[in-house]
Write a protein that holds these residues in place. Structure first.
Motif, PDB file in Angstrom:
ATOM      1  N   GLU A  87     -58.198  17.920 -25.779  1.00 61.46           N
ATOM      2  CA  GLU A  87     -57.841  19.065 -24.934  1.00 61.46           C
ATOM      3  C   GLU A  87     -56.278  19.453 -25.396  1.00 61.46           C
ATOM      4  N   ASP A  88     -55.663  18.746 -26.198  1.00 57.44           N
ATOM      5  CA  ASP A  88     -54.396  18.982 -26.717  1.00 57.44           C
ATOM      6  C   ASP A  88     -54.442  20.150 -27.820  1.00 57.44           C
ATOM      7  N   PRO A  89     -53.530  20.869 -28.294  1.00 60.11           N
ATOM      8  CA  PRO A  89     -53.499  21.870 -29.153  1.00 60.11           C
ATOM      9  C   PRO A  89     -53.735  21.237 -30.552  1.00 60.11           C
ATOM     10  N   LEU A  90     -54.753  21.930 -31.288  1.00 62.03           N
ATOM     11  CA  LEU A  90     -55.177  21.323 -32.586  1.00 62.03           C
ATOM     12  C   LEU A  90     -54.338  21.629 -33.810  1.00 62.03           C
ATOM     13  N   VAL A  91     -54.134  20.487 -34.488  1.00 57.94           N
ATOM     14  CA  VAL A  91     -53.520  20.469 -35.859  1.00 57.94           C
ATOM     15  C   VAL A  91     -54.505  20.392 -36.657  1.00 57.94           C
ATOM     16  N   LEU A  92     -54.855  21.296 -37.616  1.00 59.41           N
ATOM     17  CA  LEU A  92     -55.737  21.046 -38.729  1.00 59.41           C
ATOM     18  C   LEU A  92     -55.243  20.892 -39.804  1.00 59.41           C
ATOM     19  N   LEU A  93     -55.432  19.426 -40.405  1.00 58.91           N
ATOM     20  CA  LEU A  93     -55.076  19.014 -41.557  1.00 58.91           C
ATOM     21  C   LEU A  93     -56.049  19.030 -42.866  1.00 58.91           C
ATOM     22  N   ILE A  94     -55.601  19.922 -43.802  1.00 58.73           N
ATOM     23  CA  ILE A  94     -56.450  19.974 -44.886  1.00 58.73           C
ATOM     24  C   ILE A  94     -56.335  18.874 -45.935  1.00 58.73           C
ATOM     25  N   ALA A 140     -60.832  27.940 -41.353  1.00 60.32           N
ATOM     26  CA  ALA A 140     -60.955  28.959 -40.325  1.00 60.32           C
ATOM     27  C   ALA A 140     -62.196  28.417 -39.261  1.00 60.32           C
ATOM     28  N   ALA A 141     -63.575  28.332 -39.709  1.00 62.43           N
ATOM     29  CA  ALA A 141     -64.882  27.938 -39.202  1.00 62.43           C
ATOM     30  C   ALA A 141     -64.511  26.694 -38.569  1.00 62.43           C
ATOM     31  N   LEU A 142     -63.954  25.670 -39.473  1.00 63.60           N
ATOM     32  CA  LEU A 142     -63.836  24.368 -38.834  1.00 63.60           C
ATOM     33  C   LEU A 142     -62.743  24.607 -37.622  1.00 63.60           C
ATOM     34  N   ALA A 143     -61.705  25.067 -37.675  1.00 63.91           N
ATOM     35  CA  ALA A 143     -60.786  25.290 -36.414  1.00 63.91           C
ATOM     36  C   ALA A 143     -61.333  25.947 -35.330  1.00 63.91           C
ATOM     37  N   LEU A 180     -63.605  23.574 -33.571  1.00 65.30           N
ATOM     38  CA  LEU A 180     -62.831  22.465 -32.892  1.00 65.30           C
ATOM     39  C   LEU A 180     -62.156  22.747 -31.535  1.00 65.30           C
ATOM     40  N   ASP A 181     -61.809  24.104 -31.481  1.00 67.24           N
ATOM     41  CA  ASP A 181     -60.896  24.553 -30.382  1.00 67.24           C
ATOM     42  C   ASP A 181     -61.043  26.040 -30.295  1.00 67.24           C
ATOM     43  N   ASP A 182     -61.051  26.652 -29.139  1.00 67.17           N
ATOM     44  CA  ASP A 182     -61.202  28.085 -29.092  1.00 67.17           C
ATOM     45  C   ASP A 182     -59.930  28.608 -29.025  1.00 67.17           C
ATOM     46  N   ARG A 183     -58.744  27.825 -29.335  1.00 67.44           N
ATOM     47  CA  ARG A 183     -57.345  28.544 -29.252  1.00 67.44           C
ATOM     48  C   ARG A 183     -56.950  28.277 -30.872  1.00 67.44           C
ATOM     49  N   PRO A 184     -56.131  29.322 -31.268  1.00 69.72           N
ATOM     50  CA  PRO A 184     -55.839  29.247 -32.679  1.00 69.72           C
ATOM     51  C   PRO A 184     -55.199  27.914 -33.192  1.00 69.72           C
ATOM     52  N   ALA A 185     -55.162  27.422 -34.202  1.00 70.73           N
ATOM     53  CA  ALA A 185     -54.613  26.002 -34.573  1.00 70.73           C
ATOM     54  C   ALA A 185     -53.549  26.198 -35.475  1.00 70.73           C
ATOM     55  N   HIS A 186     -52.843  24.938 -35.212  1.00 70.39           N
ATOM     56  CA  HIS A 186     -51.707  24.821 -36.465  1.00 70.39           C
ATOM     57  C   HIS A 186     -52.409  24.323 -37.607  1.00 70.39           C
ATOM     58  N   LEU A 187     -52.223  24.850 -38.714  1.00 71.97           N
ATOM     59  CA  LEU A 187     -52.976  24.707 -40.025  1.00 71.97           C
ATOM     60  C   LEU A 187     -51.976  24.000 -40.972  1.00 71.97           C
ATOM     61  N   ALA A 188     -52.251  22.890 -41.559  1.00 73.42           N
ATOM     62  CA  ALA A 188     -51.276  22.133 -42.565  1.00 73.42           C
ATOM     63  C   ALA A 188     -52.117  21.860 -43.771  1.00 73.42           C
ATOM     64  N   ASP A 212     -55.980  35.290 -44.922  1.00 80.54           N
ATOM     65  CA  ASP A 212     -57.389  35.911 -44.804  1.00 80.54           C
ATOM     66  C   ASP A 212     -57.980  35.853 -43.307  1.00 80.54           C
ATOM     67  N   HIS A 213     -57.584  34.590 -42.599  1.00 78.81           N
ATOM     68  CA  HIS A 213     -57.859  34.588 -41.080  1.00 78.81           C
ATOM     69  C   HIS A 213     -56.873  34.519 -40.133  1.00 78.81           C
ATOM     70  N   PRO A 214     -55.999  35.539 -39.955  1.00 74.00           N
ATOM     71  CA  PRO A 214     -54.570  35.131 -39.334  1.00 74.00           C
ATOM     72  C   PRO A 214     -54.929  34.877 -37.703  1.00 74.00           C
ATOM     73  N   GLY A 215     -56.177  35.380 -37.305  1.00 79.04           N
ATOM     74  CA  GLY A 215     -56.469  35.219 -35.925  1.00 79.04           C
ATOM     75  C   GLY A 215     -56.739  33.773 -35.557  1.00 79.04           C
ATOM     76  N   SER A 216     -56.894  32.884 -36.710  1.00 73.56           N
ATOM     77  CA  SER A 216     -57.511  31.469 -36.431  1.00 73.56           C
ATOM     78  C   SER A 216     -56.311  30.568 -36.328  1.00 73.56           C
ATOM     79  N   PHE A 217     -54.878  31.045 -36.535  1.00 70.62           N
ATOM     80  CA  PHE A 217     -54.055  30.012 -36.750  1.00 70.62           C
ATOM     81  C   PHE A 217     -52.778  30.587 -36.239  1.00 70.62           C
ATOM     82  N   ASP A 218     -51.908  29.902 -35.435  1.00 72.96           N
ATOM     83  CA  ASP A 218     -50.684  30.321 -35.029  1.00 72.96           C
ATOM     84  C   ASP A 218     -49.551  29.746 -35.581  1.00 72.96           C
TER      85      ASP A 218
END
Length: 279
Positions: A20-27, A81-84, A87-95, A110-116
């Protein structure tokens, strides 16, 4: 650890914290284990749902022939972007870390709406290969030592771990940590061929990818808060590359780790996690 299928690809993922917490997606770069367990736990303790994942052709993700990848850098960005979104319907923090920081830059563009928010660790604003004139290239003396070593038997776990430890020491990282990590990566490698084990260990797939068109000139388009983290002693992507990213990305800040090389040392986990949590 588990797997999910998005964008027509199966990805190995590992989650820390509350979903439920905001997503941080780690590549992962290339495997998820580029992000240490304790660091992911620090993000989760700060109230984030930290998810690390394996890129294609690594770990538990879909594997083909890593010497002839049937995808390009844009596909890897679309995967993020697809994985984010899965996992969450809110924009993710991408790293992204190292070469996967390149994937993160392209994904954010390329996918600015997917990440904040965006975190880039030990990376640069151009693809593998020749660098722009204003960017510091690999330290040639270090690269000579690193790449003059013979290849191991990639099916021999101990030989692979020993070579990784040697390479880590050349780069200025902790060799014992690298040896343990290489063994863990070897154990998680789904493929049973030397090429797949090599790709998991050294990320050679990036040298085979189509990384065009350039994206450096588009970096001023990024509107999200961005944190650039770089080791002051990094001989692979010297710190001037991180400084260039900060100059070109609006709302970017630079955190230089004075005693770090190409990886985040455990002594800096708290400082880096805190900086990421502020974005």
């Amino acid at each position: 650890m588990s797997t999910v299928e998005v964008n027509g690809v199966v990805f190995g993922i590992n989650s820390f914290g509350n979903e439920e917490d905001p997503l941080v997606l780690l590549i992962g770069g290339t495997t998820m284990l580029s992000w240490p367990d304790a660091f992911c736990e620090a993000l989760a303790a700060g109230g984030r749902h930290a998810v690390r994942y394996d890129l294609r052709d690594s770990g538990d993700s879909t594997a083909g022939n890593p010497m002839k990848p049937a995808y390009d850098l844009r596909d890897l960005a679309a995967d993020a972007a697809a994985l984010a979104a899965h996992l969450d319907d809110r924009p993710a923090h991408l790293a992204g870390i190292g070469v996967s920081g390149m994937v993160a830059q392209v994904a954010a563009l390329d996918h600015p709406g997917s990440f904040d928010a965006l975190t880039l660790v030990g990376t640069r604003p151009v693809a593998p290969g020749p660098v722009d004139d204003d960017l510091p290239d690999h330290d040639q003396a270090t690269m000579g030592k690193l790449f003059s070593r013979p290849m191991p038997d990639w099916m021999d776990r101990e030989a692979v771990a020993r070579r990784s430890a040697e390479g880590s020491q050349i780069l200025g990282n902790d060799h014992q940590t690298a040896k343990v990590l290489a063994g863990r990566i070897w154990d998680r490698t789904a493929g049973s061929t030397p090429e797949v084990h090599m790709a998991n260990q050294i990320g050679i797939v990036f040298s085979k990818l189509d990384c065009t068109p350039r994206w450096r000139e588009r970096l001023p388009e990024l509107e999200m808060p961005t944190l650039v983290i770089h080791g002051a002693k990094d001989p692979f992507f010297p710190v001037g590359n991180g400084e260039a990213l900060v100059r070109e990305i609006p709302n970017a800040s630079l955190l230089v780790l004075e005693n770090a090389s190409t990886v985040i040392p455990p002594s800096d986990f708290g400082e880096v996690a805190a900086a990421m949590l502020q974005l």
